[in-house]
Design a protein around this motif. Structure first.
Motif, PDB file in Angstrom:
ATOM      1  N   LEU A  32       5.622  -0.092  -0.878  1.00 38.14           N
ATOM      2  CA  LEU A  32       4.189   0.343  -1.646  1.00 38.14           C
ATOM      3  C   LEU A  32       3.987  -0.228  -2.918  1.00 38.14           C
ATOM      4  O   LEU A  32       3.141  -0.526  -3.626  1.00 38.14           O
ATOM      5  N   ASP A  33       5.079   0.051  -3.806  1.00 37.01           N
ATOM      6  CA  ASP A  33       5.122   0.022  -5.398  1.00 37.01           C
ATOM      7  C   ASP A  33       4.804  -1.666  -5.455  1.00 37.01           C
ATOM      8  O   ASP A  33       4.130  -1.999  -6.491  1.00 37.01           O
ATOM      9  N   ASP A  34       5.650  -2.424  -4.803  1.00 36.82           N
ATOM     10  CA  ASP A  34       5.594  -3.815  -4.934  1.00 36.82           C
ATOM     11  C   ASP A  34       3.853  -4.326  -4.599  1.00 36.82           C
ATOM     12  O   ASP A  34       3.268  -4.994  -5.346  1.00 36.82           O
ATOM     13  N   LYS A  38       1.297  -6.062  -7.216  1.00 37.66           N
ATOM     14  CA  LYS A  38       0.568  -7.353  -7.015  1.00 37.66           C
ATOM     15  C   LYS A  38      -0.774  -7.274  -6.950  1.00 37.66           C
ATOM     16  O   LYS A  38      -1.530  -8.142  -7.603  1.00 37.66           O
ATOM     17  N   ALA A  39      -1.314  -6.015  -6.385  1.00 35.89           N
ATOM     18  CA  ALA A  39      -2.882  -5.995  -6.352  1.00 35.89           C
ATOM     19  C   ALA A  39      -3.397  -5.675  -7.867  1.00 35.89           C
ATOM     20  O   ALA A  39      -4.288  -6.160  -8.333  1.00 35.89           O
ATOM     21  N   GLU A  40      -2.601  -4.886  -8.793  1.00 40.52           N
ATOM     22  CA  GLU A  40      -3.101  -4.796 -10.071  1.00 40.52           C
ATOM     23  C   GLU A  40      -2.917  -5.981 -10.860  1.00 40.52           C
ATOM     24  O   GLU A  40      -3.733  -6.137 -11.974  1.00 40.52           O
ATOM     25  N   LYS A  41      -2.302  -6.935 -10.607  1.00 43.76           N
ATOM     26  CA  LYS A  41      -2.105  -8.203 -11.053  1.00 43.76           C
ATOM     27  C   LYS A  41      -3.015  -9.122 -10.718  1.00 43.76           C
ATOM     28  O   LYS A  41      -2.866 -10.477 -10.875  1.00 43.76           O
ATOM     29  N   ASN A  42      -3.874  -8.766  -9.490  1.00 41.30           N
ATOM     30  CA  ASN A  42      -4.460  -9.813  -8.940  1.00 41.30           C
ATOM     31  C   ASN A  42      -3.954 -10.887  -8.079  1.00 41.30           C
ATOM     32  O   ASN A  42      -4.345 -11.869  -7.828  1.00 41.30           O
ATOM     33  N   GLU A  52      -6.099   3.105  -4.589  1.00 40.96           N
ATOM     34  CA  GLU A  52      -5.788   4.507  -4.751  1.00 40.96           C
ATOM     35  C   GLU A  52      -5.024   5.245  -3.643  1.00 40.96           C
ATOM     36  O   GLU A  52      -4.272   6.139  -3.700  1.00 40.96           O
ATOM     37  N   THR A  53      -5.491   4.673  -2.376  1.00 40.27           N
ATOM     38  CA  THR A  53      -4.873   5.208  -1.048  1.00 40.27           C
ATOM     39  C   THR A  53      -3.488   4.873  -1.078  1.00 40.27           C
ATOM     40  O   THR A  53      -2.619   5.699  -0.529  1.00 40.27           O
TER      41      THR A  53
END
Length: 78
Positions: A32-34, A38-42, A52-53
């Motif tokens: 989940l951390d990875d 990745k999502a925050e870095k687009n 958030e979930t």
């Protein structure tokens, strides 16, 4: 995750199947951390709600892992 318990986590990993549940939680938390990073870095596309979930799920796993670590530490006098 829980870097201050690194020695205990290593001990648990080496102890085999008795800690399988902890190891599943530990690995899922890291996955989940990875994914969040990745999502925050687009690098992958997730909505803010999805991120958030994932963060909430990750936190619940961390809390559960912490409880297991504290119990294990006490039981094994570490």
């Amino acid at each position: 995750m829980l870097h201050e318990y690194r020695d205990i986590i290593t001990h648990m990993k080496e102890s085999g199947n008795e800690n399988a549940h902890f190891l599943r939680i530990f690995n899922k938390h890291n996955e989940l951390d990875d994914k969040i990073i990745k999502a925050e870095k687009n690098e992958i596309i997730l909505t803010d709600l999805e991120i958030e979930t994932l963060k909430k799920e990750k936190l619940m796993l961390k809390d559960e892992a912490y409880s297991i670590l504290v119990k294990y530490k006490k039981e094994h006098n570490l």
